[in-house]
Design a protein around this motif. Structure first.
Motif, PDB file in Angstrom:
ATOM      1  N   VAL A   1       0.861  -1.189   0.000  1.00  0.00           N
ATOM      2  CA  VAL A   1       0.000   0.000   0.000  1.00  0.00           C
ATOM      3  C   VAL A   1       0.892   1.231   0.000  1.00  0.00           C
ATOM      4  O   VAL A   1       1.912   1.284   0.701  1.00  0.00           O
ATOM      5  CB  VAL A   1      -0.933   0.014   1.234  1.00  0.00           C
ATOM      6  CG1 VAL A   1      -1.782   1.273   1.242  1.00  0.00           C
ATOM      7  CG2 VAL A   1      -1.823  -1.210   1.243  1.00  0.00           C
TER       8      VAL A   1
ATOM      9  N   LYS B   1       6.174   2.636  -0.201  1.00  0.00           N
ATOM     10  CA  LYS B   1       5.122   1.647  -0.015  1.00  0.00           C
ATOM     11  C   LYS B   1       5.452   0.773   1.188  1.00  0.00           C
ATOM     12  O   LYS B   1       6.622   0.555   1.501  1.00  0.00           O
ATOM     13  CB  LYS B   1       4.951   0.772  -1.265  1.00  0.00           C
ATOM     14  CG  LYS B   1       4.342   1.507  -2.448  1.00  0.00           C
ATOM     15  CD  LYS B   1       3.974   0.558  -3.571  1.00  0.00           C
ATOM     16  CE  LYS B   1       3.268   1.304  -4.700  1.00  0.00           C
ATOM     17  NZ  LYS B   1       2.835   0.381  -5.774  1.00  0.00           N
TER      18      LYS B   1
ATOM     19  N   GLU C   1      -5.223 -10.043   4.841  1.00  0.00           N
ATOM     20  CA  GLU C   1      -5.683 -10.808   3.673  1.00  0.00           C
ATOM     21  C   GLU C   1      -6.137 -12.212   4.038  1.00  0.00           C
ATOM     22  O   GLU C   1      -5.949 -13.142   3.270  1.00  0.00           O
ATOM     23  CB  GLU C   1      -4.563 -10.880   2.628  1.00  0.00           C
ATOM     24  CG  GLU C   1      -4.382  -9.603   1.826  1.00  0.00           C
ATOM     25  CD  GLU C   1      -3.510  -9.812   0.595  1.00  0.00           C
ATOM     26  OE1 GLU C   1      -4.059  -9.860  -0.522  1.00  0.00           O
ATOM     27  OE2 GLU C   1      -2.279  -9.934   0.765  1.00  0.00           O
TER      28      GLU C   1
ATOM     29  N   LYS D   1     -12.043  -4.646   5.405  1.00  0.00           N
ATOM     30  CA  LYS D   1     -11.767  -3.266   5.007  1.00  0.00           C
ATOM     31  C   LYS D   1     -10.724  -3.206   3.894  1.00  0.00           C
ATOM     32  O   LYS D   1     -10.807  -2.364   2.989  1.00  0.00           O
ATOM     33  CB  LYS D   1     -11.287  -2.458   6.222  1.00  0.00           C
ATOM     34  CG  LYS D   1     -12.368  -2.197   7.256  1.00  0.00           C
ATOM     35  CD  LYS D   1     -13.529  -1.421   6.669  1.00  0.00           C
ATOM     36  CE  LYS D   1     -14.627  -1.197   7.682  1.00  0.00           C
ATOM     37  NZ  LYS D   1     -15.784  -0.492   7.094  1.00  0.00           N
ATOM     38  N   ALA D   2      -9.744  -4.106   3.938  1.00  0.00           N
ATOM     39  CA  ALA D   2      -8.712  -4.135   2.893  1.00  0.00           C
ATOM     40  C   ALA D   2      -9.338  -4.506   1.543  1.00  0.00           C
ATOM     41  O   ALA D   2      -8.989  -3.927   0.507  1.00  0.00           O
ATOM     42  CB  ALA D   2      -7.613  -5.114   3.267  1.00  0.00           C
ATOM     43  N   LYS D   3     -10.260  -5.477   1.550  1.00  0.00           N
ATOM     44  CA  LYS D   3     -10.920  -5.880   0.307  1.00  0.00           C
ATOM     45  C   LYS D   3     -11.778  -4.754  -0.251  1.00  0.00           C
ATOM     46  O   LYS D   3     -11.986  -4.647  -1.465  1.00  0.00           O
ATOM     47  CB  LYS D   3     -11.787  -7.114   0.554  1.00  0.00           C
ATOM     48  CG  LYS D   3     -10.993  -8.406   0.713  1.00  0.00           C
ATOM     49  CD  LYS D   3     -11.914  -9.614   0.882  1.00  0.00           C
ATOM     50  CE  LYS D   3     -11.108 -10.893   1.002  1.00  0.00           C
ATOM     51  NZ  LYS D   3     -11.987 -12.089   1.182  1.00  0.00           N
ATOM     52  N   GLU D   4     -12.299  -3.908   0.642  1.00  0.00           N
ATOM     53  CA  GLU D   4     -13.135  -2.784   0.215  1.00  0.00           C
ATOM     54  C   GLU D   4     -12.303  -1.548  -0.128  1.00  0.00           C
ATOM     55  O   GLU D   4     -12.858  -0.488  -0.414  1.00  0.00           O
ATOM     56  CB  GLU D   4     -14.121  -2.427   1.334  1.00  0.00           C
ATOM     57  CG  GLU D   4     -15.130  -3.517   1.647  1.00  0.00           C
ATOM     58  CD  GLU D   4     -15.983  -3.195   2.867  1.00  0.00           C
ATOM     59  OE1 GLU D   4     -15.660  -2.202   3.571  1.00  0.00           O
ATOM     60  OE2 GLU D   4     -16.961  -3.920   3.119  1.00  0.00           O
ATOM     61  N   ASN D   5     -10.968  -1.694  -0.099  1.00  0.00           N
ATOM     62  CA  ASN D   5     -10.050  -0.561  -0.327  1.00  0.00           C
ATOM     63  C   ASN D   5     -10.339   0.590   0.627  1.00  0.00           C
ATOM     64  O   ASN D   5     -10.307   1.775   0.249  1.00  0.00           O
ATOM     65  CB  ASN D   5     -10.149  -0.068  -1.781  1.00  0.00           C
ATOM     66  CG  ASN D   5      -9.636  -1.096  -2.771  1.00  0.00           C
ATOM     67  OD1 ASN D   5      -8.627  -1.747  -2.520  1.00  0.00           O
ATOM     68  ND2 ASN D   5     -10.340  -1.250  -3.878  1.00  0.00           N
TER      69      ASN D   5
ATOM     70  N   VAL E   1      -6.158   3.189   4.536  1.00  0.00           N
ATOM     71  CA  VAL E   1      -5.164   4.153   4.063  1.00  0.00           C
ATOM     72  C   VAL E   1      -4.000   4.142   5.043  1.00  0.00           C
ATOM     73  O   VAL E   1      -4.207   4.093   6.259  1.00  0.00           O
ATOM     74  CB  VAL E   1      -5.762   5.574   3.981  1.00  0.00           C
ATOM     75  CG1 VAL E   1      -4.672   6.600   3.695  1.00  0.00           C
ATOM     76  CG2 VAL E   1      -6.850   5.635   2.925  1.00  0.00           C
TER      77      VAL E   1
ATOM     78  N   GLN F   1     -13.676   4.499   6.607  1.00  0.00           N
ATOM     79  CA  GLN F   1     -12.275   4.486   6.189  1.00  0.00           C
ATOM     80  C   GLN F   1     -11.388   4.335   7.409  1.00  0.00           C
ATOM     81  O   GLN F   1     -11.566   5.032   8.411  1.00  0.00           O
ATOM     82  CB  GLN F   1     -11.924   5.792   5.463  1.00  0.00           C
ATOM     83  CG  GLN F   1     -10.633   5.747   4.665  1.00  0.00           C
ATOM     84  CD  GLN F   1     -10.827   5.104   3.300  1.00  0.00           C
ATOM     85  OE1 GLN F   1     -11.934   5.045   2.798  1.00  0.00           O
ATOM     86  NE2 GLN F   1      -9.755   4.635   2.700  1.00  0.00           N
TER      87      GLN F   1
END
Length: 209
Positions: A3, A16, A25, A117-121, A124, A192
């Motif tokens: 990320v 990153k 994940e 939340k990671a799958k939904e982007n 941050v 978020q």
């Protein structure tokens, strides 16, 4: 998964970071998430509700009518719950709503929440920042840069920061927590999740035990 790290102006720093697959994940366990959220909400309940029962009502205890011959049901006291002004039958009593969950299940729930939340982007990563003094204006400028003004956001700090916390305290849609204060409910309730760089290592360490 990698990320990009953003600065407080919402711009890519060119760096990153690797988000651990074991935390961000995994295959989400929805039932674990449900149980942990249920426990959190149950713990918020005061459980002080109380209504007066028959024995607590002020009133005469004499028998209000004879036992037989009236054509109606027998009645012994005006304080009975069937009469207006009488005690409440089977009313609420003070109780503790909390219940126990295993630590391993709670860790699974938080990892599942992060993975969702990671799958939904909706995650941050922000570089660490600080304020010279508590000012809500400073924090709202960060929200504007990240396009979070009208979204529920959760900021996770690596360590307690009084100035950042006080700067966000007046904003209903944003919440600032440290690693030790993270809960599944807080993660799922946010639109978020903003993770500061310094919080990543401890999050992985705490959830990999």
């Amino acid at each position: 998964m990698k990320v990009a790290v953003l600065d407080i102006n919402g711009k890519d720093t060119g760096r990153k970071v690797e988000l651990s697959n074991s935390v961000f994940e995994i295959e989400p366990n929805n039932h674990a998430v449900y149980l942990d959220v249920k426990q959190y909400l149950a713990n918020q309940r005061q459980g002080t509700h109380k209504s007066k029962e028959r024995a607590e009502i002020a009133g005469s205890t004499r028998k209000i009518k004879k036992q037989k011959g009236t054509g109606t049901a027998r009645a012994g006291s005006i304080k009975s719950g069937v009469f207006k002004g009488g005690g409440r039958m089977f009313g609420p009593r003070p109780r503790n709503y909390s219940f126990k969950l295993n630590k391993s299940l709670k860790r699974l729930a938080r990892k599942s929440a992060f993975s969702i939340k990671a799958k939904e982007n909706a995650i941050v990563v922000l570089e660490d920042f600080n304020f010279d003094s508590p000012k809500t204006k400073n924090f709202t400028s960060i929200l504007s840069a990240l396009d979070l003004q009208n979204k529920k956001s959760l900021f996770v700090l690596g360590a307690s920061n009084k100035n950042v916390y006080l700067s966000s305290r007046n904003l209903k849609s944003s919440e600032v927590l440290t690693n030790s204060e993270i809960s599944t409910y807080k993660i799922m309730n946010a639109n978020q999740v903003v993770l500061l760089e310094s919080s990543l290592e401890e999050i992985v360490t705490n959830l990999s035990k």
